[in-house]
Motif scaffolding. Structure first.
Motif, PDB file in Angstrom:
ATOM      1  N   THR A  65       0.882  -1.092  -0.132  1.00 46.26           N
ATOM      2  CA  THR A  65      -0.032  -0.059   0.127  1.00 46.26           C
ATOM      3  C   THR A  65       1.011   1.329  -0.040  1.00 46.26           C
ATOM      4  OG1 THR A  65      -0.040  -0.036   2.494  1.00 46.26           O
ATOM      5  CG2 THR A  65      -1.718  -1.106   1.298  1.00 46.26           C
ATOM      6  N   LEU A  66       0.122   2.520  -0.386  1.00 48.78           N
ATOM      7  CA  LEU A  66       0.922   3.703  -0.589  1.00 48.78           C
ATOM      8  C   LEU A  66      -0.098   4.815  -0.001  1.00 48.78           C
ATOM      9  CD1 LEU A  66       3.644   5.157  -1.031  1.00 48.78           C
ATOM     10  CD2 LEU A  66       2.784   5.476  -3.326  1.00 48.78           C
ATOM     11  N   ASP A  67       0.281   5.445   1.063  1.00 50.25           N
ATOM     12  CA  ASP A  67      -0.538   6.326   1.543  1.00 50.25           C
ATOM     13  C   ASP A  67      -0.573   7.862   0.739  1.00 50.25           C
ATOM     14  OD1 ASP A  67      -2.270   7.646   3.058  1.00 50.25           O
ATOM     15  OD2 ASP A  67      -1.000   8.377   4.726  1.00 50.25           O
ATOM     16  N   GLU A  68      -1.386   7.834  -0.302  1.00 53.08           N
ATOM     17  CA  GLU A  68      -1.303   8.846  -1.208  1.00 53.08           C
ATOM     18  C   GLU A  68      -2.526   8.547  -2.141  1.00 53.08           C
ATOM     19  OE1 GLU A  68       2.219   9.319  -3.788  1.00 53.08           O
ATOM     20  OE2 GLU A  68       1.240   8.113  -5.321  1.00 53.08           O
ATOM     21  N   PRO A  69      -3.246   9.894  -2.525  1.00 56.13           N
ATOM     22  CA  PRO A  69      -4.298   9.829  -3.445  1.00 56.13           C
ATOM     23  C   PRO A  69      -3.876   9.315  -4.607  1.00 56.13           C
ATOM     24  CG  PRO A  69      -3.773  11.980  -3.147  1.00 56.13           C
ATOM     25  CD  PRO A  69      -2.805  11.158  -2.083  1.00 56.13           C
ATOM     26  N   PRO A  70      -4.881   8.428  -5.105  1.00 58.80           N
ATOM     27  CA  PRO A  70      -4.765   7.708  -6.593  1.00 58.80           C
ATOM     28  C   PRO A  70      -4.999   8.837  -7.779  1.00 58.80           C
ATOM     29  CG  PRO A  70      -6.910   7.188  -5.899  1.00 58.80           C
ATOM     30  CD  PRO A  70      -6.347   7.928  -4.687  1.00 58.80           C
ATOM     31  N   ASN A  71      -5.687  10.104  -7.651  1.00 57.72           N
ATOM     32  CA  ASN A  71      -5.779  10.774  -8.636  1.00 57.72           C
ATOM     33  C   ASN A  71      -4.746  11.621  -9.469  1.00 57.72           C
ATOM     34  OD1 ASN A  71      -4.989  12.805  -7.081  1.00 57.72           O
ATOM     35  ND2 ASN A  71      -6.827  13.589  -6.560  1.00 57.72           N
ATOM     36  N   ALA A  72      -3.597  11.192  -8.945  1.00 55.32           N
ATOM     37  CA  ALA A  72      -2.355  11.594  -9.833  1.00 55.32           C
ATOM     38  C   ALA A  72      -1.810  10.290 -10.678  1.00 55.32           C
ATOM     39  CB  ALA A  72      -1.224  12.169  -9.154  1.00 55.32           C
ATOM     40  N   SER A  73      -2.290   8.997 -10.823  1.00 52.69           N
ATOM     41  CA  SER A  73      -1.760   7.953 -11.516  1.00 52.69           C
ATOM     42  C   SER A  73      -2.922   6.915 -11.313  1.00 52.69           C
ATOM     43  CB  SER A  73      -0.344   7.623 -10.693  1.00 52.69           C
ATOM     44  OG  SER A  73      -0.893   7.318  -9.230  1.00 52.69           O
ATOM     45  N   TRP A  76      -4.398   0.984  -8.471  1.00 52.23           N
ATOM     46  CA  TRP A  76      -3.442  -0.091  -8.351  1.00 52.23           C
ATOM     47  C   TRP A  76      -2.504   0.032  -9.520  1.00 52.23           C
ATOM     48  CZ3 TRP A  76      -1.411  -3.806  -5.524  1.00 52.23           C
ATOM     49  CH2 TRP A  76      -0.828  -4.763  -6.095  1.00 52.23           C
ATOM     50  N   ASP A  77      -1.251   0.138  -9.288  1.00 52.72           N
ATOM     51  CA  ASP A  77      -0.135   0.523 -10.302  1.00 52.72           C
ATOM     52  C   ASP A  77       0.697  -0.806 -10.664  1.00 52.72           C
ATOM     53  OD1 ASP A  77       1.457   0.016  -8.263  1.00 52.72           O
ATOM     54  OD2 ASP A  77       2.395   1.999  -8.084  1.00 52.72           O
ATOM     55  N   GLY A  78       0.098  -2.159  -9.983  1.00 50.58           N
ATOM     56  CA  GLY A  78       0.707  -3.334 -10.172  1.00 50.58           C
ATOM     57  C   GLY A  78       1.709  -3.719  -8.949  1.00 50.58           C
ATOM     58  N   ASP A  79       1.938  -2.877  -8.112  1.00 52.88           N
ATOM     59  CA  ASP A  79       2.668  -2.995  -6.965  1.00 52.88           C
ATOM     60  C   ASP A  79       2.009  -2.492  -5.650  1.00 52.88           C
ATOM     61  OD1 ASP A  79       5.098  -3.950  -8.181  1.00 52.88           O
ATOM     62  OD2 ASP A  79       5.253  -1.686  -8.814  1.00 52.88           O
ATOM     63  N   VAL A  80       1.311  -1.450  -5.507  1.00 53.17           N
ATOM     64  CA  VAL A  80       0.682  -0.891  -4.409  1.00 53.17           C
ATOM     65  C   VAL A  80      -0.848  -0.545  -4.697  1.00 53.17           C
ATOM     66  CG1 VAL A  80       2.777  -0.381  -3.328  1.00 53.17           C
ATOM     67  CG2 VAL A  80       1.597   1.344  -4.541  1.00 53.17           C
ATOM     68  N   ILE A  81      -1.604  -0.650  -3.767  1.00 57.09           N
ATOM     69  CA  ILE A  81      -3.118  -0.005  -3.639  1.00 57.09           C
ATOM     70  C   ILE A  81      -2.610   1.630  -2.980  1.00 57.09           C
ATOM     71  CG2 ILE A  81      -5.324  -0.056  -2.509  1.00 57.09           C
ATOM     72  CD1 ILE A  81      -5.129  -2.860  -2.492  1.00 57.09           C
ATOM     73  N   ARG A  82      -3.239   2.431  -3.345  1.00 62.31           N
ATOM     74  CA  ARG A  82      -3.207   3.818  -3.117  1.00 62.31           C
ATOM     75  C   ARG A  82      -4.240   4.008  -1.989  1.00 62.31           C
ATOM     76  NH1 ARG A  82      -0.032   3.860  -7.209  1.00 62.31           N
ATOM     77  NH2 ARG A  82       1.741   5.321  -7.203  1.00 62.31           N
ATOM     78  N   THR A  83      -4.072   4.487  -0.722  1.00 62.70           N
ATOM     79  CA  THR A  83      -4.877   4.302   0.359  1.00 62.70           C
ATOM     80  C   THR A  83      -5.465   5.720   0.851  1.00 62.70           C
ATOM     81  OG1 THR A  83      -3.081   4.203   1.785  1.00 62.70           O
ATOM     82  CG2 THR A  83      -4.115   2.026   0.990  1.00 62.70           C
ATOM     83  N   THR A  88     -14.332   1.896   2.120  1.00 61.70           N
ATOM     84  CA  THR A  88     -14.567   0.835   1.303  1.00 61.70           C
ATOM     85  C   THR A  88     -13.928   0.815  -0.032  1.00 61.70           C
ATOM     86  OG1 THR A  88     -16.850   0.091   0.250  1.00 61.70           O
ATOM     87  CG2 THR A  88     -16.401   2.581   0.181  1.00 61.70           C
ATOM     88  N   VAL A  89     -13.488   1.753  -0.587  1.00 61.00           N
ATOM     89  CA  VAL A  89     -12.497   1.505  -1.804  1.00 61.00           C
ATOM     90  C   VAL A  89     -11.431   0.726  -1.773  1.00 61.00           C
ATOM     91  CG1 VAL A  89     -11.206   2.846  -3.651  1.00 61.00           C
ATOM     92  CG2 VAL A  89     -13.515   3.810  -2.575  1.00 61.00           C
ATOM     93  N   ILE A  90     -10.644   0.810  -0.533  1.00 57.34           N
ATOM     94  CA  ILE A  90      -9.655   0.294  -0.045  1.00 57.34           C
ATOM     95  C   ILE A  90      -9.865  -1.469  -0.177  1.00 57.34           C
ATOM     96  CG2 ILE A  90      -7.684  -0.520   1.300  1.00 57.34           C
ATOM     97  CD1 ILE A  90      -7.966   2.612   2.474  1.00 57.34           C
ATOM     98  N   PRO A 116     -12.351   4.145 -11.949  1.00 49.27           N
ATOM     99  CA  PRO A 116     -12.898   5.398 -11.526  1.00 49.27           C
ATOM    100  C   PRO A 116     -11.964   6.372 -10.974  1.00 49.27           C
ATOM    101  CG  PRO A 116     -14.028   3.845 -10.220  1.00 49.27           C
ATOM    102  CD  PRO A 116     -12.803   3.213 -11.157  1.00 49.27           C
ATOM    103  N   GLU A 117     -10.991   5.761 -10.228  1.00 53.57           N
ATOM    104  CA  GLU A 117      -9.980   6.925  -9.541  1.00 53.57           C
ATOM    105  C   GLU A 117      -8.766   7.123 -10.403  1.00 53.57           C
ATOM    106  OE1 GLU A 117     -10.848   4.014  -8.163  1.00 53.57           O
ATOM    107  OE2 GLU A 117     -12.413   4.492  -6.489  1.00 53.57           O
ATOM    108  N   THR A 118      -8.397   6.461 -11.292  1.00 54.44           N
ATOM    109  CA  THR A 118      -7.355   6.346 -12.159  1.00 54.44           C
ATOM    110  C   THR A 118      -7.351   7.514 -13.289  1.00 54.44           C
ATOM    111  OG1 THR A 118      -6.686   3.966 -12.012  1.00 54.44           O
ATOM    112  CG2 THR A 118      -6.011   5.426 -14.234  1.00 54.44           C
ATOM    113  N   THR A 119      -6.289   8.398 -13.256  1.00 50.72           N
ATOM    114  CA  THR A 119      -6.163   9.352 -14.120  1.00 50.72           C
ATOM    115  C   THR A 119      -5.234   9.073 -15.301  1.00 50.72           C
ATOM    116  OG1 THR A 119      -4.429  10.306 -12.500  1.00 50.72           O
ATOM    117  CG2 THR A 119      -6.655  11.129 -12.418  1.00 50.72           C
ATOM    118  N   LEU A 120      -4.126   8.294 -15.102  1.00 53.51           N
ATOM    119  CA  LEU A 120      -3.505   7.929 -16.409  1.00 53.51           C
ATOM    120  C   LEU A 120      -4.166   6.964 -17.092  1.00 53.51           C
ATOM    121  CD1 LEU A 120       0.212   7.640 -14.326  1.00 53.51           C
ATOM    122  CD2 LEU A 120      -1.109   9.462 -16.098  1.00 53.51           C
TER     123      LEU A 120
END
Length: 212
Positions: A65-73, A76-83, A88-90, A116-120
């Motif tokens: 996991t990575l404690d940052e918002p997903p709206n910059a990337s 799930w990037d293949g390694d971590v969930i952004r939390t 409920t989303v996690i 829905p959270e992915t911007t890339l």
């Protein structure tokens, strides 16, 4: 987004009716009772404690996991969930990891195309491996498994169940049949047990129950 909101005063009738439509189906009935037991919602929603528990759920499965918002990337990037998102989303994203074929876990958004959270979004689409129909089926499986994990964690699973429209047209047999089909598939895949309880990370889940 809820297609047809169910008024709070109608919920008792809706829950009783839906349960009656599951008569003779012990596994789906057990799964539904776990979800229905979280109504009414007694406490807060998306509390810091609930988010922390959702992160612990990810770690219990060996998911980074990575404690940052997903709206910059990506969510799930293949390694971590952004939390830095709702609890409920996690939990839903953990369920995605569990439902996805292992060879798709290293892909952006599990090879389903952008969430829905992915911007890339272009990058996520470049790794999409499933057809639209396959994506929808996997999303349904993920949705229900995530709801059952929320129930396991003592979180307001019924809200996600409603939000993801599992009780749309709750009085119809076809709605119950759709639920039954997906519960039975999760069981066949070994993701829930005969009581409708999630079956992965069981030692961790049992331990937290004993500590409660």
């Amino acid at each position: 987004m809820i297609l047809t909101p169910i008024p709070a005063e109608t919920m008792p009738e809706a829950l009783v009716t839906f349960e009656r439509l599951l008569a003779g189906k012990p596994l789906p009935l057990a799964a539904f009772r776990r979800i229905a037991a979280t109504w009414p919602v007694p406490g807060g929603v998306d509390t810091p404690e609930q988010r922390a528990e959702a992160v612990r759920l990810a770690h219990a499965h060996g998911i980074g996991t990575l404690d940052e918002p997903p709206n910059a990337s990506f969510m799930w990037d293949g390694d971590v969930i952004r939390t830095d998102v709702e609890s409920t989303v996690i939990v839903h994203e953990v369920a995605h990891w569990l439902v996805a074929a292992p060879e798709r876990r290293p892909l952006y958004d599990f090879g389903l195309g952008p969430g829905p959270e992915t911007t890339l979004r272009k990058e996520a689409r470049s790794q999409q491996k499933l057809t639209f129909e396959e994506c929808m089926h996997e999303e349904q499986q993920t949705s229900l498994l995530g709801v059952l994990w929320e129930a396991e964690l003592g979180q307001p699973a019924i809200l996600a169940f409603l939000e993801q429209n599992w009780m749309e047209c709750w009085e119809r047999e076809s709605t119950a049949a759709f639920f039954i089909r997906h519960v039975e598939e999760l069981f066949t895949r070994g993701l829930i047990d005969a009581e409708g309880r999630p079956s992965t990370a069981r030692a961790w889940a049992d331990g937290r129950q004993q500590a409660a």
